[in-house]
Design an enzyme around this catalytic site. Structure first.
Site, PDB file in Angstrom:
ATOM      1  N   SER A  13       0.929  -1.236   0.006  1.00  0.00           N
ATOM      2  CA  SER A  13       0.040   0.018   0.084  1.00  0.00           C
ATOM      3  C   SER A  13       0.713   1.092  -0.020  1.00  0.00           C
ATOM      4  CB  SER A  13      -0.958   0.150   1.340  1.00  0.00           C
ATOM      5  OG  SER A  13      -1.295   1.195   1.442  1.00  0.00           O
ATOM      6  N   GLY A 184      -6.351   6.034   6.511  1.00  0.00           N
ATOM      7  CA  GLY A 184      -5.697   6.680   5.454  1.00  0.00           C
ATOM      8  C   GLY A 184      -4.679   7.308   6.000  1.00  0.00           C
ATOM      9  N   ASP A 186      -3.817  10.322   5.168  1.00  0.00           N
ATOM     10  CA  ASP A 186      -4.385  11.577   5.387  1.00  0.00           C
ATOM     11  C   ASP A 186      -5.152  12.037   6.258  1.00  0.00           C
ATOM     12  OD1 ASP A 186      -6.312  10.025   4.411  1.00  0.00           O
ATOM     13  OD2 ASP A 186      -6.899  11.289   2.734  1.00  0.00           O
TER      14      ASP A 186
END
Length: 196
Positions: A13, A184, A186
């Protein structure tokens, strides 16, 4: 008792890589323990019905632009390795094997593999490339494979993957701070806020 950040990730990922470049310093700033939880993202996708953003061409195209923006913000090298997405089953088993049998070398191995994939853009799905990468970093490729093939290692990776799904994980990276889930790379500002 100090706080902990559980970091569920898969080497394959790119967002997990970007999160990894930031989490150690973030945790250090808050005196928090960073707990590495290697899982198999393919298993998570299968169990949850989720899929990689690259399966939706427009979304995949945007995702790579967005990841590049974050890499520039973080000041870290980033690019896609040839053959992306690669099957990380063997890599993740080798990582788990090291976590179980040589925990003092786990973080060094994690750094080697993450940097090889996303900074050096090497295809670690290619056995000779993986062997050369491990060898150059002082890891024995034969031992890496032998440990990765152990039943207890396979079971350990499966158990963490199943635990992740049971806790609501549907993708990587996912962090937990005191029961709160953050999905995530982010969302690291929210992770930091939860530690503050």
């Amino acid at each position: 008792m100090s706080k902990r950040v559980e970091f569920f990730f898969d080497l394959g990922s790119p967002a997990s890589y970007l999160a990894w470049t930031q989490l150690p310093a973030l945790c250090a700033r808050h005196g928090a323990e960073l707990v590495y939880r290697p899982m198999l993202l393919g298993g998570v996708f299968q169990a949850t019905g989720n899929a990689s953003p690259v399966m939706v061409p427009a979304k995949g195209k945007y995702m790579f632009v967005d990841l590049q923006r974050y890499a520039e913000r973080y000041g870290v090298p980033f690019g896609l390795p040839p053959g992306f997405p690669i099957n990380t089953l063997g890599l993740m088993r080798g990582l788990v094997a090291t976590q179980l049998h040589a925990p003092e070398r786990f973080e060094a191995l994690l750094a080697v593999l993450f940097k090889a994939l996303w900074a050096q853009r090497l295809n670690l799905g290619d056995a000779p490339v993986l062997d050369a990468t491990l060898d150059a970093a002082g890891f024995d490729p034969q031992q890496f494979r032998a440990l990765a093939s152990q039943v207890e290692v396979k079971q350990a990776l499966k158990q963490v993957t199943e635990e992740a799904v049971a806790r609501g994980v549907f993708g990587a990276p996912t962090c937990f701070v005191e029961g709160q889930m953050f999905f995530g790379q982010d969302r690291l500002d929210f992770v930091e806020q939860a530690l503050a």
